[in-house]
Enzyme design. Structure first.
Site: not given
Lengths: 525, 525
Positions: A134, A341
């Site tokens: 997503r 990240k």
């Protein structure tokens, strides 16, 4: 139809309008499984020890306005994003370099890498990998340029446990239902219509992803005679279980595939890999039926993504156990790592060549440019020229205003916003390791919107921020060794999600208690 | 497959089997709207003032064994039952005689009759009538004849607010789902299979009944230009609302018919009949949208059946107001009256000629005999020979053992069983009016069954009694005056319901707190 964000949408409701809207939301949601289990702060364990109660999932009363051009673009580039992250997961060497750099600030990443290394040493027995991704965006409007068109800027890319696909189809259907029963008063009609509420097939499309993995496993397996199943690796307890049940039910009804739920903490008790089988099938022994063994085709992780879930060495043993099995992992360790990240930061560093190099074999420069346009600039705080530039911003109150400082570590929380950045940087002293534990990211400036959120029986109205997620499904064959490249077998965009939170809450996360699931009401701006 | 009631079904469960079964019941039920609102004794209003919480409707863990021959027979005779009650509702003169007799013991019946008389005087403007019926049976096995085949005996025939059709389809689907995910352990397999769990289309079939009434109204109406709707007249609050929502949702999705819910107590505030229209359309003004008027095609009563709901003269005004309107009533006052206990008693009095006379024009003697076979003998306590026979039973402890004494009044409760009958009769003294206020009914002797009921998060296991309901839909044109006979336009069997309660509780009624919705597991006995 041209409309703007500041046209008084949604309109105020009379108490009778509000009663009608809310009673229909309360009823339709339970009738259709748009539900959550109540938190223990809402209903104590003493009242409901068996956890039988449920209530409407946190939802918005209205679909939120969303620029059609942004919605279309986010969907259009999803397959390229799927391919990008599959390519990253396939480039073990490159990932290894990144992990090496991160190891000193992030044990979690480093432990995941160790799991991969251990399985690599033994040899992987499954080269198929399933991604249910997503990509999350906010709409960005340049604050000082009023004529600027809104664009999407990526907040993060999820490669594990991408949630809310089960509720998202339903909240889109809820808002359509409310339209069909005239629960939206006339002033909403220039906005809300059948054509402004797009279909949202997230449940069927994500489930189909698990189904194709299941079938691909079935074709490849040796001649065992066990019945097959998929396993959802879950947290326990899980208030958001209905989101997952929607997928499991679809797998059963549309694909005739049996799903079991297994808490991550009990993996070692209920699964095993026969020591005499070089294929290493993962065998599940259901506690309710210990004489019926199942062979697991696909592991769908809705747990195991947060450092807090790894409470002991056994947690890591369990993850290793699953990774070395023949089951298709959604995601594999390498795919999980690709979603960290740090990877997003490397791709989004303005001078970075990596985006192009991962996509150049299949995508045009124009297409790669469209992906790049969704990046908000992200900078490391290190010795590179970009890092030095970032430190100069982070230490300057005036410039820092448009940025957010985030820890490199996985696990969320602890973001430092705007004016709070310079004093925080000062508090780090001269410890360059602590600097390197953070990234600096341009703040996205979403347009001011209004909506109302229904949550735990209460309604709160006010300014909100929306975050659009686009789901992607990708099945690929990992390349092994330097010469063999990965091959993408399936790749599609798989529906969307809008999450909306009160503008005052800086941290997102619907399940965490701040926001709501929403649907888009497309406008041409 | 031959099986018997006493073959150890259902088997005991291990705690793991029980956990798996229950967690799937808890989750599937909420995912699919097989739900109720919790009672205030379970969750206090303080915790959930907006009534947003819901939980699994009371259900059985297993489908209960039910003789296939009884199930088939109950379904086969439903259209004849529909016709019987439509014919009774059409015979105003005969009904009037019955009401006259009852008037002194039952104000409620007498008030209903007065409503009819008032509308008759003014003249009815709607001659179509919709029945959504449910005929309830227990399986009866003669206690002293072990070789006797089980038969069905009618408990009652409902002509108003026949409930649980919305949940019944779902509990049938729940038990099928539990089978499909292997939640029923192997010892159940000789019993539970796809072929022993029949389909149950109660939701779609009952909704179709409301839809055909809606369409029939639409064809007949004068040229108004208002949008059309159906109105569900409901109690408020209503813990069993999801049962009704299932029908309303089906009307919207399958028939594009809009439904509003209107509490019986607010009928006069939100509906009116324009004084200048001889057609007397019923106009609904939704509180949430006071500028949009709707013309009501069909009134579906899920309230107004209990004397306790008529708290003031306004309640009767409201009922009159609805009855005199052009909306098609489900049911009309005459149909409501046809369902009174007294009618059942008259039909079932052994020497009664009425059953044959109501059905002889359309049904064979053999078919009428099959209907008669479903009657448990019912006797009045009056001066007739049957009445005197009944009094001789009711005053004899030995004979009374096999009977139940019921008040003639509508509204349930206060049944007197077996040995308690003679002292009760004695307490009536010589007051023949009090005698006439009761009927004596042969007790039905259902076979001993076992099951477990899941209710408010708790499981109770033990001996149970099942009650099968078969739904019927009937649309007919009332005959007006002596010469014109009624004409049946539509007539079908519309699915079924099994309700199961602990054997120790003498009063039925799932919503009342004693039982559960169940589904049938057919066996050949």
């Amino acid at each position: 139809m041209a409309a703007s964000f500041d046209s008084g949408y949604p309109p105020p409701l009379t108490s009778e309008q509000s009663d009608y809207l809310l009673s229909n939301i309360r009823d339709w949601s339970i009738l259709n499984g748009l539900a959550v289990r109540p938190s223990s702060s809402f209903v104590s364990e003493k009242i409901d020890p068996s956890r039988s109660l449920a209530l409407t999932a946190p939802v918005t009363l209205f679909p939120s306005l969303f620029p059609r051009v942004c919605f279309d673009e986010a969907r259009a580039i999803q397959t390229a994003y799927n391919e990008l992250y599959a390519s990253i997961a396939n480039d073990e060497e490159w990932l290894g370099e990144v992990v090496k750099e991160l190891a000193e600030v992030d044990d979690f990443i480093s432990n995941l890498w160790d799991v991969h290394q251990a399985v690599k040493k033994e040899g992987y027995v499954q080269d198929l990998s399933l991604g249910i991704f997503r990509s999350d965006y906010m709409v960005h409007k340049h604050p000082s340029n009023l004529d600027a068109k809104p664009e999407i800027k990526q907040v993060e890319f999820n490669t594990i446990a991408s949630s809310f696909g089960g509720l998202s189809t339903k909240v889109s259907a809820l808002h359509k239902h409310l339209l069909s029963i005239s629960a939206y008063p006339p002033p909403t009609l220039p906005f809300i219509s059948d054509s402004s509420l797009p279909p949202n097939p997230s449940i069927s499309s994500i489930s189909r992803g698990i189904a194709i993995a299941h079938k691909a496993y079935n074709r490849s397996r040796e001649n065992t005679r066990l019945p097959l199943c998929t396993l959802f690796i879950v947290q326990d307890p899980e208030n958001n279980a209905f989101d997952q049940h929607a997928l499991a039910t679809n797998l059963l009804t549309d694909h005739n595939i049996l799903t079991f739920r297994l808490p991550f903490s009990t993996v070692l008790s209920h699964t095993h890999i026969p020591s005499d089988s070089p294929f290493r099938p993962l065998i599940y022994t259901p506690p309710h039926s210990p004489n019926t063994l199942y062979e697991v085709t696909t592991l769908y992780f809705r747990a195991g993504y947060s450092p807090a879930e790894y409470t002991s060495q056994d947690s890591w043993k369990a993850r290793l156990h699953l990774e070395r099995s023949a089951a298709i992992k959604c995601p594999s360790i390498l795919t999980h790592l690709a979603g960290s990240k740090k990877i997003q930061q490397i791709l989004a560093t303005p001078s970075s060549p990596h985006l192009s190099s991962f996509l150049s074999s299949t995508s045009s420069a124009e297409y790669i440019g469209r992906i790049r346009d969704t990046f908000a600039a992200i900078y490391p705080l290190d010795d590179t020229p970009e890092g030095q530039y970032a430190i100069s911003i982070a230490t300057d109150a005036d410039k820092a205003r448009g940025y957010v400082l985030k820890p490199q570590r996985e696990g969320g929380g602890n973001n430092i916003y705007g004016l709070k950045i310079p004093p925080f940087i000062k508090s780090l002293g001269n410890d360059s390791k602590k600097y390197r534990g953070h990234i600096l990211m341009e703040l996205i400036e979403p347009p001011a919107l209004r909506n109302s959120i229904f949550r735990n029986g209460d309604v709160k109205s006010g300014e909100v921020i929306g975050e659009l997620g686009v789901y992607g499904v990708c099945l690929w064959r990992h390349g092994r060794g330097q010469k063999e490249e990965g091959v993408i077998l399936e790749n599609w965009e798989a529906g969307h999600l809008l999450r909306t939170k009160g503008r005052e809450s800086e941290e997102g996360g619907v399940a965490a208690g701040f926001g709501a699931v929403d649907s888009v009401c497309l406008i041409d701006v």
